[in-house]
Motif scaffolding. Structure first.
Motif, PDB file in Angstrom:
ATOM      1  N   GLN A   1       0.838  -1.206   0.000  1.00 34.87           N
ATOM      2  CA  GLN A   1       0.000   0.000   0.000  1.00 34.87           C
ATOM      3  C   GLN A   1       0.870   1.252   0.000  1.00 34.87           C
ATOM      4  N   LEU A   2       1.939   1.218   0.776  1.00 30.13           N
ATOM      5  CA  LEU A   2       2.830   2.383   0.844  1.00 30.13           C
ATOM      6  C   LEU A   2       3.545   2.597  -0.488  1.00 30.13           C
ATOM      7  N   VAL A   3       3.965   1.500  -1.143  1.00 28.59           N
ATOM      8  CA  VAL A   3       4.615   1.621  -2.451  1.00 28.59           C
ATOM      9  C   VAL A   3       3.651   2.217  -3.467  1.00 28.59           C
TER      10      VAL A   3
ATOM     11  N   LEU B   1       3.313   5.939  -2.866  1.00 27.01           N
ATOM     12  CA  LEU B   1       4.487   6.740  -3.211  1.00 27.01           C
ATOM     13  C   LEU B   1       4.761   6.745  -4.709  1.00 27.01           C
ATOM     14  N   TRP B   2       4.510   5.609  -5.351  1.00 21.70           N
ATOM     15  CA  TRP B   2       4.778   5.496  -6.795  1.00 21.70           C
ATOM     16  C   TRP B   2       3.559   4.838  -7.455  1.00 21.70           C
ATOM     17  N   PRO B   3       2.498   5.591  -7.719  1.00 24.32           N
ATOM     18  CA  PRO B   3       1.294   4.989  -8.319  1.00 24.32           C
ATOM     19  C   PRO B   3       1.568   4.290  -9.636  1.00 24.32           C
ATOM     20  N   GLU B   4       2.590   4.740 -10.363  1.00 25.54           N
ATOM     21  CA  GLU B   4       2.968   4.111 -11.629  1.00 25.54           C
ATOM     22  C   GLU B   4       4.486   3.907 -11.667  1.00 25.54           C
ATOM     23  N   ASN B   5       4.903   2.771 -12.150  1.00 25.29           N
ATOM     24  CA  ASN B   5       6.322   2.460 -12.369  1.00 25.29           C
ATOM     25  C   ASN B   5       7.187   2.673 -11.121  1.00 25.29           C
ATOM     26  N   PRO B   6       6.926   1.934 -10.026  1.00 27.55           N
ATOM     27  CA  PRO B   6       7.797   2.058  -8.848  1.00 27.55           C
ATOM     28  C   PRO B   6       9.206   1.585  -9.183  1.00 27.55           C
ATOM     29  N   PRO B   7      10.223   2.195  -8.581  1.00 31.28           N
ATOM     30  CA  PRO B   7      11.608   1.780  -8.853  1.00 31.28           C
ATOM     31  C   PRO B   7      11.915   0.426  -8.204  1.00 31.28           C
ATOM     32  N   LEU B   8      12.995  -0.189  -8.605  1.00 26.43           N
ATOM     33  CA  LEU B   8      13.399  -1.472  -8.028  1.00 26.43           C
ATOM     34  C   LEU B   8      13.699  -1.330  -6.536  1.00 26.43           C
ATOM     35  N   SER B   9      14.089  -0.142  -6.134  1.00 23.61           N
ATOM     36  CA  SER B   9      14.433   0.101  -4.718  1.00 23.61           C
ATOM     37  C   SER B   9      13.232   0.518  -3.888  1.00 23.61           C
ATOM     38  N   ALA B  10      12.007   0.375  -4.409  1.00 20.79           N
ATOM     39  CA  ALA B  10      10.822   0.898  -3.722  1.00 20.79           C
ATOM     40  C   ALA B  10      10.655   0.304  -2.326  1.00 20.79           C
ATOM     41  N   VAL B  11      10.725  -1.025  -2.203  1.00 21.35           N
ATOM     42  CA  VAL B  11      10.492  -1.652  -0.895  1.00 21.35           C
ATOM     43  C   VAL B  11      11.587  -1.270   0.106  1.00 21.35           C
ATOM     44  N   PRO B  12      12.869  -1.368  -0.236  1.00 16.19           N
ATOM     45  CA  PRO B  12      13.891  -0.921   0.710  1.00 16.19           C
ATOM     46  C   PRO B  12      13.736   0.557   1.109  1.00 16.19           C
ATOM     47  N   ASN B  13      13.323   1.392   0.147  1.00 16.45           N
ATOM     48  CA  ASN B  13      13.131   2.805   0.473  1.00 16.45           C
ATOM     49  C   ASN B  13      12.005   2.990   1.493  1.00 16.45           C
ATOM     50  N   VAL B  14      10.896   2.265   1.300  1.00 16.47           N
ATOM     51  CA  VAL B  14       9.786   2.357   2.252  1.00 16.47           C
ATOM     52  C   VAL B  14      10.253   1.932   3.639  1.00 16.47           C
ATOM     53  N   ARG B  15      11.019   0.860   3.735  1.00 14.50           N
ATOM     54  CA  ARG B  15      11.488   0.398   5.049  1.00 14.50           C
ATOM     55  C   ARG B  15      12.434   1.424   5.678  1.00 14.50           C
ATOM     56  N   THR B  16      13.200   2.117   4.850  1.00 14.32           N
ATOM     57  CA  THR B  16      14.078   3.166   5.383  1.00 14.32           C
ATOM     58  C   THR B  16      13.259   4.322   5.937  1.00 14.32           C
ATOM     59  N   TYR B  17      12.220   4.739   5.198  1.00 16.91           N
ATOM     60  CA  TYR B  17      11.361   5.826   5.679  1.00 16.91           C
ATOM     61  C   TYR B  17      10.702   5.441   7.000  1.00 16.91           C
TER      62      TYR B  17
ATOM     63  N   ALA C   1       2.797  15.235  -0.559  1.00 20.88           N
ATOM     64  CA  ALA C   1       2.532  14.604  -1.851  1.00 20.88           C
ATOM     65  C   ALA C   1       1.497  13.501  -1.648  1.00 20.88           C
ATOM     66  N   LEU C   2       0.375  13.588  -2.366  1.00 22.15           N
ATOM     67  CA  LEU C   2      -0.745  12.677  -2.150  1.00 22.15           C
ATOM     68  C   LEU C   2      -0.834  11.656  -3.273  1.00 22.15           C
ATOM     69  N   GLY C   3      -0.917  10.393  -2.878  1.00 19.50           N
ATOM     70  CA  GLY C   3      -1.211   9.323  -3.821  1.00 19.50           C
ATOM     71  C   GLY C   3      -2.701   9.029  -3.809  1.00 19.50           C
ATOM     72  N   PRO C   4      -3.141   7.954  -4.452  1.00 22.36           N
ATOM     73  CA  PRO C   4      -4.576   7.673  -4.572  1.00 22.36           C
ATOM     74  C   PRO C   4      -5.291   7.466  -3.245  1.00 22.36           C
ATOM     75  N   ALA C   5      -4.692   6.773  -2.300  1.00 27.78           N
ATOM     76  CA  ALA C   5      -5.363   6.521  -1.017  1.00 27.78           C
ATOM     77  C   ALA C   5      -5.523   7.812  -0.220  1.00 27.78           C
ATOM     78  N   LEU C   6      -4.468   8.619  -0.178  1.00 28.28           N
ATOM     79  CA  LEU C   6      -4.562   9.873   0.569  1.00 28.28           C
ATOM     80  C   LEU C   6      -5.515  10.853  -0.097  1.00 28.28           C
ATOM     81  N   LEU C   7      -5.563  10.860  -1.421  1.00 23.96           N
ATOM     82  CA  LEU C   7      -6.533  11.715  -2.109  1.00 23.96           C
ATOM     83  C   LEU C   7      -7.955  11.343  -1.714  1.00 23.96           C
ATOM     84  N   ALA C   8      -8.225  10.045  -1.556  1.00 21.40           N
ATOM     85  CA  ALA C   8      -9.560   9.611  -1.135  1.00 21.40           C
ATOM     86  C   ALA C   8      -9.847  10.050   0.296  1.00 21.40           C
ATOM     87  N   HIS C   9      -8.866   9.939   1.188  1.00 18.26           N
ATOM     88  CA  HIS C   9      -9.041  10.403   2.572  1.00 18.26           C
ATOM     89  C   HIS C   9      -9.328  11.901   2.605  1.00 18.26           C
ATOM     90  N   VAL C  10      -8.585  12.670   1.822  1.00 12.57           N
ATOM     91  CA  VAL C  10      -8.762  14.123   1.798  1.00 12.57           C
ATOM     92  C   VAL C  10     -10.148  14.487   1.268  1.00 12.57           C
TER      93      VAL C  10
END
Length: 382
Positions: free
Chosen positions: A44-46, A49-65, A142-151
């Motif tokens: 969900q977090l990926v 953060l990247w609704p389209e074309n997430p990078p290969l490092s997406a999961v490690p980046n999320v864990r770092t955040y 920066a809002l992705g699809p889930a946060l846009l729905a919450h807003v």
């Protein structure tokens, strides 16, 4: 700990404020804060953060955040796990009421529950709830699809709460604070017909008929330009009522909004003892200088206009003998004359005068005064 999302994203404990980090780290925190106590998966977090074309490092980046946020929260709250890893995701361990959007919704629910019993308390709760908004939700994040729905959901709740507060303030006879509230709402959402109707009603009830007519013109212009439609029935009916009232007032200045003349439409005075027919006004002459009951008068008028077109309107005025109940009722009856063209009737049942109590039942009394309207009805009329 308090988490603010109604405005910019802020996490604070007393005077200590959490360092939020990079824009993507703020998005992670925002999604966790919008789901307090609930598991938010890495997927969900990926996607956020990247609704389209997430990078290969997406999961490690999320864990770092998430790790950065956990360290920051632990420094604010030593000995407490505020952000925990569970399975393939994370959970922000705060109470729902520690996140301002959920505190806002809780106060609005409590206010709605009070609207039928204590409108003053309901208005205070709504005012308190709306004060939590420090700007658009999650400003600067920066809002992705889930946060846009919450807003979108929270923003709609805000609009509904503002409209309910405006309606309660109008019922309570407070028109001035309603106007800036509704104008701010319409500046953000100019197509909301409910807000347009409320601002017209507030202007009309404070005797700014020209302002109410101008508000209708603006509402009509916006609806036609943006949607290609005409205003709804409620807006049109209120506009027609105001315009007709203005025409009548200009034709006969002596029959203004507070007119207390007791005449039939033909100008003849009803004869004492005769039954009033269609179009006759059978009310006592009102007090010439009626003062001191503005809130009660406006409440009675507002409630009558609110439901008068859909159902019979009955008002009960209670008080000790000599407190002015009859004067209040007659004054309001005079202001409502033009809305009830079939006529007006006053029946004195001598409730406080033992020597002059009306003979027979109240139903019999109505039969004597209203022979035409009660005749021929199987149950004796109304």
């Amino acid at each position: 700990m308090q988490v603010q999302v109604l405005g910019g994203l802020v996490v604070r404990l007393g005077s200590v404020t959490l360092t939020l980090g990079t824009p993507k780290q703020q998005t992670v925190l925002a999604l966790l804060a919008c789901n307090p106590g609930h598991l938010v998966s890495v997927d969900q977090l990926v996607d956020e953060l990247w609704p389209e074309n997430p990078p290969l490092s997406a999961v490690p980046n999320v864990r770092t955040y998430a790790a950065n946020l956990r360290r920051g929260l632990e420094s604010m709250l030593p000995g407490r796990e505020a952000l925990v890893r569970a399975g393939d995701g994370y959970r922000l361990m705060v109470k729902r009421t520690e996140v301002d959007v959920y505190a806002f919704r809780s106060e609005v629910r409590a206010a709605r529950a009070l609207t039928g019993t204590d409108e003053e308390a309901a208005a205070k709760l709504l005012d308190q709830a709306l004060a939590r908004w420090q700007g658009p939700m999650l400003t600067g994040v920066a809002l992705g699809p889930a946060l846009l729905a919450h807003v979108a959901s929270a923003t709609e709740d805000r609009m509904l709460a503002a409209e309910l507060l405006a309606e309660l303030q109008i019922r309570l006879g407070r028109y001035e604070p309603v106007l800036p509230l509704l104008r701010e709402l319409l500046a953000r959402e100019p197509l909301r017909e409910r807000a347009q109707l409320l601002i017209m009603r507030a202007l009309y009830l404070r005797n700014d008929h020209a302002g109410a007519i101008a508000a209708y013109g603006e509402a009509r212009r916006v609806l036609r330009e943006r949607l290609g439609i005409e205003p709804g029935a409620e807006l049109r009916n209120l506009y027609q009522h105001i315009v007709e009232r203005e025409r009548r007032s200009h034709r006969n200045p002596d029959l203004g909004p507070a007119s207390s003349a007791v005449t039939s439409e033909s100008g003849e005075q009803p004869r004492s003892g005769s039954a009033p027919g269609r179009g006759l006004v059978w009310l006592p002459r009102a007090v010439p200088d009626f003062v001191g009951r503005d809130a009660a008068v406006e409440h009675l008028l507002t409630e009558t206009h609110r439901v008068g077109g859909h159902a019979p309107v009955v008002h009960l005025v209670d008080g000790m003998a000599g407190s002015g109940k009859t004067s209040l009722a007659v004054h309001v009856g005079g202001q409502l004359r033009e809305h009830y063209p079939d006529g007006g009737l006053f029946i004195d049942l001598k409730g406080h005068d033992r020597a002059e109590k009306t003979d027979g039942s109240r139903r019999d009394t109505c039969h004597r005064y209203l022979p035409d309207t009660t005749a021929g009805r199987g149950r004796g009329g109304a």
